[in-house]
Motif scaffolding. Structure first.
Motif, PDB file in Angstrom:
ATOM      1  N   ALA A 127     119.139  23.139  47.790  1.00  0.00           N
ATOM      2  CA  ALA A 127     118.712  24.540  47.781  1.00  0.00           C
ATOM      3  C   ALA A 127     118.947  25.067  46.374  1.00  0.00           C
ATOM      4  O   ALA A 127     120.047  24.915  45.830  1.00  0.00           O
ATOM      5  CB  ALA A 127     119.514  25.354  48.787  1.00  0.00           C
ATOM      6  N   GLU A 128     117.903  25.631  45.785  1.00  0.00           N
ATOM      7  CA  GLU A 128     118.027  26.139  44.421  1.00  0.00           C
ATOM      8  C   GLU A 128     117.619  27.600  44.366  1.00  0.00           C
ATOM      9  O   GLU A 128     116.474  27.935  44.682  1.00  0.00           O
ATOM     10  CB  GLU A 128     117.154  25.308  43.461  1.00  0.00           C
ATOM     11  CG  GLU A 128     117.793  23.961  43.159  1.00  0.00           C
ATOM     12  CD  GLU A 128     116.925  23.066  42.275  1.00  0.00           C
ATOM     13  OE1 GLU A 128     115.707  23.298  42.196  1.00  0.00           O
ATOM     14  OE2 GLU A 128     117.496  22.136  41.671  1.00  0.00           O
ATOM     15  N   ASN A 129     118.571  28.436  44.034  1.00  0.00           N
ATOM     16  CA  ASN A 129     118.306  29.860  43.807  1.00  0.00           C
ATOM     17  C   ASN A 129     117.535  30.488  44.975  1.00  0.00           C
ATOM     18  O   ASN A 129     116.530  31.165  44.771  1.00  0.00           O
ATOM     19  CB  ASN A 129     117.536  30.012  42.489  1.00  0.00           C
ATOM     20  CG  ASN A 129     117.584  31.435  41.990  1.00  0.00           C
ATOM     21  OD1 ASN A 129     118.509  32.190  42.318  1.00  0.00           O
ATOM     22  ND2 ASN A 129     116.585  31.838  41.217  1.00  0.00           N
ATOM     23  N   VAL A 130     118.022  30.235  46.188  1.00  0.00           N
ATOM     24  CA  VAL A 130     117.317  30.698  47.389  1.00  0.00           C
ATOM     25  C   VAL A 130     117.586  32.179  47.641  1.00  0.00           C
ATOM     26  O   VAL A 130     118.737  32.636  47.643  1.00  0.00           O
ATOM     27  CB  VAL A 130     117.734  29.864  48.625  1.00  0.00           C
ATOM     28  CG1 VAL A 130     117.206  30.481  49.913  1.00  0.00           C
ATOM     29  CG2 VAL A 130     117.242  28.429  48.469  1.00  0.00           C
ATOM     30  N   HIS A 131     116.494  32.904  47.825  1.00  0.00           N
ATOM     31  CA  HIS A 131     116.566  34.334  48.154  1.00  0.00           C
ATOM     32  C   HIS A 131     115.885  34.600  49.479  1.00  0.00           C
ATOM     33  O   HIS A 131     114.960  33.883  49.881  1.00  0.00           O
ATOM     34  CB  HIS A 131     115.884  35.177  47.070  1.00  0.00           C
ATOM     35  CG  HIS A 131     116.642  35.216  45.781  1.00  0.00           C
ATOM     36  ND1 HIS A 131     117.482  36.255  45.432  1.00  0.00           N
ATOM     37  CD2 HIS A 131     116.704  34.313  44.768  1.00  0.00           C
ATOM     38  CE1 HIS A 131     118.029  35.999  44.246  1.00  0.00           C
ATOM     39  NE2 HIS A 131     117.565  34.824  43.817  1.00  0.00           N
ATOM     40  N   LYS A 132     116.354  35.663  50.135  1.00  0.00           N
ATOM     41  CA  LYS A 132     115.739  36.075  51.397  1.00  0.00           C
ATOM     42  C   LYS A 132     115.938  37.584  51.557  1.00  0.00           C
ATOM     43  O   LYS A 132     117.049  38.090  51.379  1.00  0.00           O
ATOM     44  CB  LYS A 132     116.429  35.336  52.562  1.00  0.00           C
ATOM     45  CG  LYS A 132     116.076  35.865  53.935  1.00  0.00           C
ATOM     46  CD  LYS A 132     114.679  35.440  54.320  1.00  0.00           C
ATOM     47  CE  LYS A 132     114.299  36.014  55.677  1.00  0.00           C
ATOM     48  NZ  LYS A 132     112.900  35.725  55.997  1.00  0.00           N
ATOM     49  N   HIS A 133     114.835  38.255  51.849  1.00  0.00           N
ATOM     50  CA  HIS A 133     114.897  39.696  52.114  1.00  0.00           C
ATOM     51  C   HIS A 133     114.518  39.978  53.561  1.00  0.00           C
ATOM     52  O   HIS A 133     113.668  39.281  54.130  1.00  0.00           O
ATOM     53  CB  HIS A 133     113.915  40.457  51.213  1.00  0.00           C
ATOM     54  CG  HIS A 133     114.230  40.372  49.748  1.00  0.00           C
ATOM     55  ND1 HIS A 133     113.954  39.247  48.999  1.00  0.00           N
ATOM     56  CD2 HIS A 133     114.785  41.268  48.904  1.00  0.00           C
ATOM     57  CE1 HIS A 133     114.342  39.460  47.743  1.00  0.00           C
ATOM     58  NE2 HIS A 133     114.851  40.674  47.666  1.00  0.00           N
ATOM     59  N   PHE A 134     115.143  40.975  54.139  1.00  0.00           N
ATOM     60  CA  PHE A 134     114.656  41.563  55.393  1.00  0.00           C
ATOM     61  C   PHE A 134     114.237  42.979  55.025  1.00  0.00           C
ATOM     62  O   PHE A 134     115.083  43.853  54.861  1.00  0.00           O
ATOM     63  CB  PHE A 134     115.751  41.595  56.465  1.00  0.00           C
ATOM     64  CG  PHE A 134     116.176  40.231  56.944  1.00  0.00           C
ATOM     65  CD1 PHE A 134     115.349  39.477  57.770  1.00  0.00           C
ATOM     66  CD2 PHE A 134     117.411  39.708  56.589  1.00  0.00           C
ATOM     67  CE1 PHE A 134     115.748  38.219  58.231  1.00  0.00           C
ATOM     68  CE2 PHE A 134     117.812  38.457  57.049  1.00  0.00           C
ATOM     69  CZ  PHE A 134     116.972  37.723  57.866  1.00  0.00           C
ATOM     70  N   GLY A 135     112.940  43.205  54.848  1.00  0.00           N
ATOM     71  CA  GLY A 135     112.508  44.496  54.330  1.00  0.00           C
ATOM     72  C   GLY A 135     113.146  44.706  52.971  1.00  0.00           C
ATOM     73  O   GLY A 135     113.064  43.838  52.099  1.00  0.00           O
ATOM     74  N   SER A 136     113.829  45.827  52.808  1.00  0.00           N
ATOM     75  CA  SER A 136     114.433  46.094  51.501  1.00  0.00           C
ATOM     76  C   SER A 136     115.840  45.491  51.400  1.00  0.00           C
ATOM     77  O   SER A 136     116.469  45.566  50.347  1.00  0.00           O
ATOM     78  CB  SER A 136     114.502  47.602  51.263  1.00  0.00           C
ATOM     79  OG  SER A 136     115.304  48.195  52.262  1.00  0.00           O
ATOM     80  N   PHE A 137     116.320  44.887  52.486  1.00  0.00           N
ATOM     81  CA  PHE A 137     117.676  44.332  52.457  1.00  0.00           C
ATOM     82  C   PHE A 137     117.677  42.918  51.881  1.00  0.00           C
ATOM     83  O   PHE A 137     116.952  42.047  52.346  1.00  0.00           O
ATOM     84  CB  PHE A 137     118.294  44.342  53.865  1.00  0.00           C
ATOM     85  CG  PHE A 137     119.697  43.819  53.871  1.00  0.00           C
ATOM     86  CD1 PHE A 137     120.729  44.582  53.344  1.00  0.00           C
ATOM     87  CD2 PHE A 137     119.974  42.558  54.371  1.00  0.00           C
ATOM     88  CE1 PHE A 137     122.038  44.098  53.316  1.00  0.00           C
ATOM     89  CE2 PHE A 137     121.280  42.062  54.349  1.00  0.00           C
ATOM     90  CZ  PHE A 137     122.308  42.832  53.826  1.00  0.00           C
TER      91      PHE A 137
END
Ligand code: ADP
Ligand code: MG
Length: 262
Positions: A27-37
């Protein structure tokens, strides 16, 4: 076409010592948003085949979200994830990834209208295209492995929580995964049932399975984890051995967390 190879049980030592080759999870620099969160904020992780990794951290720190990205239950929206050399991009490779990665949840998630054995054979028959006879033979073998072969023809509601969770583990193993993800597998269980589930997980760890386990069970972590990851606010702030983590946590949040649970 895919005859499932029985998982080696006796040969745990040698498969464990093979850990150390190419990483099976990257996993490299993994991002995840829930709406604005912003739930995952740049997670980096490499796990080698055969490693057992325990994931801890405060409630809401992103532990579940992260392990759900690893089999695309929750798609990530930044960075990259590669499982056993297969890149996980959007909807591509989803079936291949899900075949490699088994998952066990806090809430068992068995199909209530199917018997224990049918819960286990459903996916191997539909997805792996095994014959019913083959899938049932393998299912019974897995039920024996988790110690509840005699429950094969009951329905989930007739079993204790600990037994249901062992069925869920057998069901995940029936797809012959290379990686098993566990999200607080004992958190919904009465205390007397926790041990029977942890014992099955320990045996799996010793057999050489690659495992990521979100749990606050410190005995399990000390006994079988190769590494501890501590999550805080959407990223991994400690990645170290259990010995190091318990004796000498670096991060303030980890110190505070340990003082509450130990
Ligand atoms: P943990 O497993 O560490 O307790 P989670 O990964 O479940 O934490 O959640 C991380 C954060 O993301 C929490 O603030 C949670 O409220 C939020 N979150 C998780 N899933 C969703 C969702 N489906 N929709 C919106 N917010 C979510
Ligand atoms: Mg969680």
């Amino acid at each position: 076409p895919h005859a499932p190879t029985p998982t080696p049980l006796e040969d745990g030592q040698s498969s464990r010592s093979e850990a150390g080759r190419a990483p099976i999870i990257v996993a490299e620099n993994v991002h995840k948003h829930f709406g604005s969160f912003h739930a995952l904020r740049g997670v980096n992780l490499q796990v080698r085949s055969g490693e057992v990794v325990v994931v801890i951290g405060p409630s809401g720190s992103g532990k579940s979200t992260f392990i759900r990205t690893l089999n695309a239950l929750d798609p990530h929206d930044g960075g990259s994830i590669t499982i056993d050399g297969i890149p996980l991009n959007g909807r591509h490779n989803l079936d291949a990834i899900r075949r490699e990665v088994g998952m066990v949840f806090q809430s068992f998630n068995l199909f209530p209208h199917l018997t224990v054995l049918d819960n286990i054979t459903l996916a191997p028959i539909r997805v792996r295209r095994l014959s019913r006879a083959e899938a049932e033979a393998r299912g019974l073998e897995l039920l024996r492995r988790v110690g509840i072969e005699e429950q094969a023809h009951k329905f989930p509601a007739q079993l204790s929580g600990g037994q249901q969770q062992r069925v869920a583990i057998a069901r995940a193993l029936a797809m012959d995964p290379k990686i098993m993800l566990f999200d607080e597998p004992t958190s919904a269980l009465d205390p007397e049932m926790i041990k029977e589930v942890l014992d099955v997980m320990k045996e799996l760890a010793r057999s050489g399975m690659t495992m990521l386990v979100v749990t606050h069970e410190m005995g399990f972590a000390r006994e079988v984890a190769d590494r501890i990851l501590f999550f805080d606010q959407g990223s991994i702030v400690e990645d170290t051995t259990p010995e190091n983590f318990y004796q000498n946590p670096q991060h303030e949040r980890a110190k505070a967390f340990l003082s509450k649970i130990l």
